[in-house]
Motif scaffolding. Structure first.
Motif, PDB file in Angstrom:
ATOM      1  N   VAL A   7      37.697  38.392  47.965  1.00  0.00           N
ATOM      2  CA  VAL A   7      38.725  37.524  47.398  1.00  0.00           C
ATOM      3  C   VAL A   7      39.417  36.770  48.522  1.00  0.00           C
ATOM      4  O   VAL A   7      39.867  37.357  49.499  1.00  0.00           O
ATOM      5  CB  VAL A   7      39.753  38.343  46.595  1.00  0.00           C
ATOM      6  CG1 VAL A   7      40.876  37.442  46.098  1.00  0.00           C
ATOM      7  CG2 VAL A   7      39.082  39.048  45.431  1.00  0.00           C
ATOM      8  N   LEU A  12      36.887  33.927  44.445  1.00  0.00           N
ATOM      9  CA  LEU A  12      35.791  34.723  44.980  1.00  0.00           C
ATOM     10  C   LEU A  12      35.039  33.922  46.034  1.00  0.00           C
ATOM     11  O   LEU A  12      34.874  32.707  45.909  1.00  0.00           O
ATOM     12  CB  LEU A  12      34.817  35.123  43.868  1.00  0.00           C
ATOM     13  CG  LEU A  12      35.249  36.216  42.891  1.00  0.00           C
ATOM     14  CD1 LEU A  12      34.117  36.518  41.916  1.00  0.00           C
ATOM     15  CD2 LEU A  12      35.646  37.482  43.628  1.00  0.00           C
ATOM     16  N   TRP A  27      33.217  43.011  44.930  1.00  0.00           N
ATOM     17  CA  TRP A  27      32.088  42.992  44.005  1.00  0.00           C
ATOM     18  C   TRP A  27      30.793  42.929  44.798  1.00  0.00           C
ATOM     19  O   TRP A  27      30.597  42.033  45.615  1.00  0.00           O
ATOM     20  CB  TRP A  27      32.199  41.790  43.062  1.00  0.00           C
ATOM     21  CG  TRP A  27      31.023  41.653  42.114  1.00  0.00           C
ATOM     22  CD1 TRP A  27      30.159  42.629  41.718  1.00  0.00           C
ATOM     23  CD2 TRP A  27      30.591  40.456  41.443  1.00  0.00           C
ATOM     24  NE1 TRP A  27      29.227  42.130  40.846  1.00  0.00           N
ATOM     25  CE2 TRP A  27      29.467  40.799  40.652  1.00  0.00           C
ATOM     26  CE3 TRP A  27      31.059  39.134  41.421  1.00  0.00           C
ATOM     27  CZ2 TRP A  27      28.798  39.861  39.879  1.00  0.00           C
ATOM     28  CZ3 TRP A  27      30.397  38.212  40.633  1.00  0.00           C
ATOM     29  CH2 TRP A  27      29.277  38.572  39.868  1.00  0.00           C
ATOM     30  N   PRO A 115      30.097  33.547  39.118  1.00  0.00           N
ATOM     31  CA  PRO A 115      30.498  33.438  40.530  1.00  0.00           C
ATOM     32  C   PRO A 115      30.764  31.995  40.957  1.00  0.00           C
ATOM     33  O   PRO A 115      31.691  31.742  41.739  1.00  0.00           O
ATOM     34  CB  PRO A 115      29.303  34.027  41.292  1.00  0.00           C
ATOM     35  CG  PRO A 115      28.622  34.904  40.307  1.00  0.00           C
ATOM     36  CD  PRO A 115      28.802  34.240  38.984  1.00  0.00           C
ATOM     37  N   ALA A 118      34.176  31.098  39.614  1.00  0.00           N
ATOM     38  CA  ALA A 118      35.235  31.834  40.308  1.00  0.00           C
ATOM     39  C   ALA A 118      35.393  31.390  41.758  1.00  0.00           C
ATOM     40  O   ALA A 118      36.460  31.581  42.344  1.00  0.00           O
ATOM     41  CB  ALA A 118      34.936  33.332  40.255  1.00  0.00           C
ATOM     42  N   CYS A 125      40.640  36.396  38.770  1.00  0.00           N
ATOM     43  CA  CYS A 125      39.751  37.536  39.026  1.00  0.00           C
ATOM     44  C   CYS A 125      39.887  37.922  40.503  1.00  0.00           C
ATOM     45  O   CYS A 125      39.130  37.454  41.360  1.00  0.00           O
ATOM     46  CB  CYS A 125      38.311  37.183  38.691  1.00  0.00           C
ATOM     47  SG  CYS A 125      38.058  36.752  36.955  1.00  0.00           S
ATOM     48  N   THR A 126      40.862  38.763  40.790  1.00  0.00           N
ATOM     49  CA  THR A 126      41.155  39.140  42.176  1.00  0.00           C
ATOM     50  C   THR A 126      40.937  40.629  42.430  1.00  0.00           C
ATOM     51  O   THR A 126      41.017  41.062  43.573  1.00  0.00           O
ATOM     52  CB  THR A 126      42.611  38.780  42.523  1.00  0.00           C
ATOM     53  OG1 THR A 126      43.488  39.430  41.586  1.00  0.00           O
ATOM     54  CG2 THR A 126      42.825  37.274  42.457  1.00  0.00           C
ATOM     55  N   THR A 130      39.485  42.961  37.011  1.00  0.00           N
ATOM     56  CA  THR A 130      39.545  41.605  36.445  1.00  0.00           C
ATOM     57  C   THR A 130      38.217  40.869  36.629  1.00  0.00           C
ATOM     58  O   THR A 130      37.837  40.064  35.780  1.00  0.00           O
ATOM     59  CB  THR A 130      40.686  40.813  37.094  1.00  0.00           C
ATOM     60  OG1 THR A 130      40.532  40.833  38.525  1.00  0.00           O
ATOM     61  CG2 THR A 130      42.038  41.404  36.726  1.00  0.00           C
ATOM     62  N   ILE A 131      37.519  41.146  37.729  1.00  0.00           N
ATOM     63  CA  ILE A 131      36.195  40.536  37.923  1.00  0.00           C
ATOM     64  C   ILE A 131      35.234  41.030  36.857  1.00  0.00           C
ATOM     65  O   ILE A 131      34.475  40.252  36.270  1.00  0.00           O
ATOM     66  CB  ILE A 131      35.662  40.853  39.334  1.00  0.00           C
ATOM     67  CG1 ILE A 131      36.494  40.117  40.392  1.00  0.00           C
ATOM     68  CG2 ILE A 131      34.193  40.456  39.457  1.00  0.00           C
ATOM     69  CD1 ILE A 131      36.168  40.519  41.818  1.00  0.00           C
TER      70      ILE A 131
END
Length: 324
Positions: A7, A12, A27, A115, A118, A125-126, A130-131
């Motif tokens: 992040v 992302l 991730w 991805p 993001a 999405c941090t 959340t991702i």
């Protein structure tokens, strides 16, 4: 292959060096992983990752479970779904603290589009939770698109069945063969999507317990609840679509039966119409010496007239009864 994301500025970013950003990775996406890559992820997680054979098991206890504080969730997802013959394969999501690991052996489109989105914009999405929720939402959106396309295809099949354009019987036969194949492909596609939605519905219920442990558990649970409602609504639509496909299959078989019955009726009527003239011709074709009509001047026209009248009378009777 491993893709690791960190992040950065609420977005992302795909890291170029996994080892250098090891502590920042939120991730890790494993695509057709080697044994060395699996060992690396197992070292990060502190637990073993499931093998491909274990991912394909259908028992709920083998797909949704907790091991040493890590939540393992497996869902069956489609890829190459732009055609009516998608590739279905399981994908495992492993959630532990602030690390999400996905293990897969095929390429669902959401793993490419999510991805990219993001990385370009802040989607909120941090964290690993959340991702995962954002990725599942992208998967559900993709399944909705597939169902919409399938619905349009089913509508087109319905129009071809009930509003045929072919006038020749041979052309209609070829059209019915094509329609049966199209119906079979749509049923396979719908069945695969229902399978995916069922696995996601179970996963979302399990995920609600997993995300409720964090500090943002309330918001995460709200997102998971919304996700679960979306999956449920898509499941209802998939069930409706499956029922409609079954109806179209029955309708197509019924239309084929009507076509066959029409052909048999024509053959039967023709046989009945020509049976009396054949009987008359057979009688006067017998070689008996004592047949008065053989000596008549008008014997031949008389026989022909009898044959014509005997053919017209059955035809008139069928027409009068509305059978033709």
């Amino acid at each position: 292959m491993i893709k690791a994301f960190v992040v950065e500025n609420d977005r992302l970013r795909l890291t170029d060096s996994i080892e250098a950003d090891k502590d920042k990775v939120v991730w890790a996406d494993l695509f057709n992983p080697t044994r060395e890559e699996e060992a690396m992820i197992e070292q990060w997680l502190g637990v073993g990752v499931p093998t491909r054979e274990e991912m394909e098991e259908i028992e709920i206890s083998s797909r949704l479970y907790v091991e040493d504080g890590a939540y393992f969730m497996t869902a069956t997802l489609p890829s190459q779904a732009d055609s009516d013959d998608p590739v279905m394969s399981p994908v495992t999501f492993v959630l532990r603290r602030n690390l999400l690991v996905t293990i897969r052996y095929h390429e669902p489109r959401a793993f490419t589009t999510f991805p990219m989105r993001a990385e370009k914009a802040s989607t909120g999405c941090t964290t690993a939770e959340t991702i995962l929720i954002g990725l599942l939402e992208a998967i559900v959106d993709r399944l909705a698109d597939i169902l919409e396309r399938a619905s349009r295809g089913v509508e087109a099949i319905s129009k071809d069945i009930f509003n045929p354009t072919a006038t020749k019987a041979s052309k209609r036969d070829r059209d019915f063969q094509r329609l049966l194949k199209d119906i079979g492909r749509k049923e396979t596609l719908t069945s695969d999507i229902r399978d995916a939605l069922t696995s996601l519905q179970r996963l979302s219920g399990f995920l609600a317990n997993a995300v409720g442990q964090g500090k943002n558990g309330k918001d995460a649970k709200a997102h998971v609840k919304t996700l679960s409602r979306d999956v449920l609504s898509l499941t209802d639509h998939a069930n409706f679509l499956s029922q409609k496909i079954t109806f179209l299959l029955d309708a197509t078989l019924g239309m084929i039966n009507i076509e066959q019955n029409g052909i048999i009726k024509i053959v039967s009527v023709a046989a009945v119409v020509f049976l009396p003239p054949t009987l008359v011709a057979s009688i006067y074709g017998m070689n008996f010496e004592l047949m008065p009509e053989l000596k008549w001047l008008f014997g031949y026209p008389f026989a022909l007239g009898m044959m014509v009248v005997s053919a017209i009378l059955p035809y008139w009777f069928f027409r009068r009864r509305g059978w033709l």
